[in-house]
Scaffold this motif. Structure first.
Motif, PDB file in Angstrom:
ATOM      1  N   ALA A  93       0.800  -1.201  -0.152  1.00 24.99           N
ATOM      2  CA  ALA A  93       0.101   0.079  -0.171  1.00 24.99           C
ATOM      3  C   ALA A  93       0.866   1.477   0.074  1.00 24.99           C
ATOM      4  O   ALA A  93       0.264   2.343  -0.046  1.00 24.99           O
ATOM      5  N   SER A  94       2.127   1.099   0.013  1.00 21.74           N
ATOM      6  CA  SER A  94       2.802   2.417  -0.048  1.00 21.74           C
ATOM      7  C   SER A  94       2.775   2.952  -1.231  1.00 21.74           C
ATOM      8  O   SER A  94       2.677   2.629  -2.443  1.00 21.74           O
ATOM      9  N   PRO A  95       3.071   4.430  -1.006  1.00 20.33           N
ATOM     10  CA  PRO A  95       2.742   5.175  -2.328  1.00 20.33           C
ATOM     11  C   PRO A  95       3.908   5.003  -3.244  1.00 20.33           C
ATOM     12  O   PRO A  95       3.655   5.518  -4.558  1.00 20.33           O
ATOM     13  N   THR A  96       5.059   4.655  -2.850  1.00 19.51           N
ATOM     14  CA  THR A  96       6.169   4.450  -3.729  1.00 19.51           C
ATOM     15  C   THR A  96       6.369   3.036  -4.175  1.00 19.51           C
ATOM     16  O   THR A  96       7.369   2.703  -4.787  1.00 19.51           O
ATOM     17  N   GLY A  97       5.454   2.390  -3.876  1.00 16.57           N
ATOM     18  CA  GLY A  97       5.473   0.904  -4.569  1.00 16.57           C
ATOM     19  C   GLY A  97       5.694  -0.170  -3.345  1.00 16.57           C
ATOM     20  O   GLY A  97       5.841   0.302  -2.151  1.00 16.57           O
ATOM     21  N   PRO A  98       5.721  -1.217  -3.726  1.00 20.22           N
ATOM     22  CA  PRO A  98       5.853  -2.282  -2.719  1.00 20.22           C
ATOM     23  C   PRO A  98       7.225  -2.152  -1.841  1.00 20.22           C
ATOM     24  O   PRO A  98       8.246  -1.683  -2.300  1.00 20.22           O
ATOM     25  N   ALA A  99       6.962  -2.636  -0.577  1.00 18.29           N
ATOM     26  CA  ALA A  99       8.179  -2.559   0.244  1.00 18.29           C
ATOM     27  C   ALA A  99       8.545  -3.969   1.222  1.00 18.29           C
ATOM     28  O   ALA A  99       7.131  -4.429   1.399  1.00 18.29           O
ATOM     29  N   LEU A 100       9.187  -4.093   1.617  1.00 22.32           N
ATOM     30  CA  LEU A 100       9.672  -5.162   2.611  1.00 22.32           C
ATOM     31  C   LEU A 100       9.985  -4.881   4.051  1.00 22.32           C
ATOM     32  O   LEU A 100      11.264  -4.427   4.096  1.00 22.32           O
ATOM     33  N   ALA A 101       9.157  -4.856   4.817  1.00 20.89           N
ATOM     34  CA  ALA A 101       9.468  -4.667   6.192  1.00 20.89           C
ATOM     35  C   ALA A 101      10.436  -5.734   6.992  1.00 20.89           C
ATOM     36  O   ALA A 101       9.471  -6.851   7.222  1.00 20.89           O
ATOM     37  N   VAL A 102      11.482  -5.755   7.523  1.00 19.20           N
ATOM     38  CA  VAL A 102      12.120  -6.940   8.080  1.00 19.20           C
ATOM     39  C   VAL A 102      12.385  -6.619   9.642  1.00 19.20           C
ATOM     40  O   VAL A 102      13.031  -5.573   9.871  1.00 19.20           O
ATOM     41  N   ALA A 103      12.092  -7.562  10.248  1.00 15.15           N
ATOM     42  CA  ALA A 103      12.557  -7.415  11.755  1.00 15.15           C
ATOM     43  C   ALA A 103      14.022  -7.593  11.915  1.00 15.15           C
ATOM     44  O   ALA A 103      14.760  -8.279  11.041  1.00 15.15           O
ATOM     45  N   ALA A 104      14.452  -7.074  13.071  1.00 14.54           N
ATOM     46  CA  ALA A 104      15.805  -7.241  13.279  1.00 14.54           C
ATOM     47  C   ALA A 104      16.201  -8.827  13.654  1.00 14.54           C
ATOM     48  O   ALA A 104      15.333  -9.529  13.822  1.00 14.54           O
ATOM     49  N   TYR A 105      17.351  -9.207  13.196  1.00  9.60           N
ATOM     50  CA  TYR A 105      17.830 -10.583  13.166  1.00  9.60           C
ATOM     51  C   TYR A 105      19.306 -10.502  13.234  1.00  9.60           C
ATOM     52  O   TYR A 105      19.995  -9.671  13.307  1.00  9.60           O
ATOM     53  N   THR A 106      19.852 -11.578  13.804  1.00 10.80           N
ATOM     54  CA  THR A 106      21.497 -12.070  13.862  1.00 10.80           C
ATOM     55  C   THR A 106      21.799 -13.047  12.746  1.00 10.80           C
ATOM     56  O   THR A 106      21.227 -13.933  12.594  1.00 10.80           O
ATOM     57  N   THR A 107      22.920 -12.496  12.038  1.00  6.11           N
ATOM     58  CA  THR A 107      23.361 -13.537  11.000  1.00  6.11           C
ATOM     59  C   THR A 107      23.995 -14.722  11.888  1.00  6.11           C
ATOM     60  O   THR A 107      24.116 -14.767  12.908  1.00  6.11           O
ATOM     61  N   ALA A 108      24.397 -15.786  11.036  1.00  6.02           N
ATOM     62  CA  ALA A 108      24.884 -17.186  11.454  1.00  6.02           C
ATOM     63  C   ALA A 108      26.329 -16.605  12.139  1.00  6.02           C
ATOM     64  O   ALA A 108      26.951 -17.462  13.267  1.00  6.02           O
ATOM     65  N   ALA A 109      26.813 -15.591  11.692  1.00  2.00           N
ATOM     66  CA  ALA A 109      28.318 -15.249  12.205  1.00  2.00           C
ATOM     67  C   ALA A 109      28.204 -14.407  13.457  1.00  2.00           C
ATOM     68  O   ALA A 109      29.391 -13.900  14.149  1.00  2.00           O
ATOM     69  N   GLY A 110      26.883 -14.117  13.776  1.00  2.00           N
ATOM     70  CA  GLY A 110      26.813 -13.330  15.079  1.00  2.00           C
ATOM     71  C   GLY A 110      26.516 -11.983  14.856  1.00  2.00           C
ATOM     72  O   GLY A 110      26.421 -10.945  16.118  1.00  2.00           O
TER      73      GLY A 110
END
Length: 106
Positions: free
Chosen positions: A59-76
């Motif tokens: 629904a963004s006026p600038t087009g689709p967007a992906l909202a990503v929660a915080a996470y930790t990579t496998a390397a920490g």
């Protein structure tokens, strides 16, 4: 925690950046979704095995967007929550590939 109705998206790298790609799995009608995407919950799985909850917003006026929660990579390495523009959405066989654009800055 991953939402029970989230679709799995396999990402080609350990983190997102402009040009990164993630493939949505298990969509009931990939061609229709690629042509007219709808908001969905997504479970991102990165190439190092790390995972993050996300939401595809349309629904963004600038087009689709992906909202990503915080996470930790496998390397920490901790990765803060972020929202990314989606540069492209295309059907690839029975999957839908998202091409990540620029991060949306507040």
């Amino acid at each position: 925690m991953t939402e029970p109705n989230a679709y799995l998206a396999l990402c080609t790298h350990t983190h997102l950046f402009p040009g990164a790609r993630c493939r949505l799995q298990g969509l009931p009608r990939p061609a229709a979704f690629a042509a007219a995407p709808e908001p969905i919950e997504v479970h991102l799985r990165f190439s190092d095995g790390a995972a993050a909850a996300a939401e595809l917003r349309t629904a963004s006026p600038t087009g689709p967007a992906l909202a990503v929660a915080a996470y930790t990579t496998a390397a920490g390495t901790p990765i803060d929550d972020s929202t990314w523009a989606i540069k492209g959405i295309a059907q690839k066989q029975d999957e839908v590939e998202l091409t990540i654009g620029t991060p949306n800055r507040p």
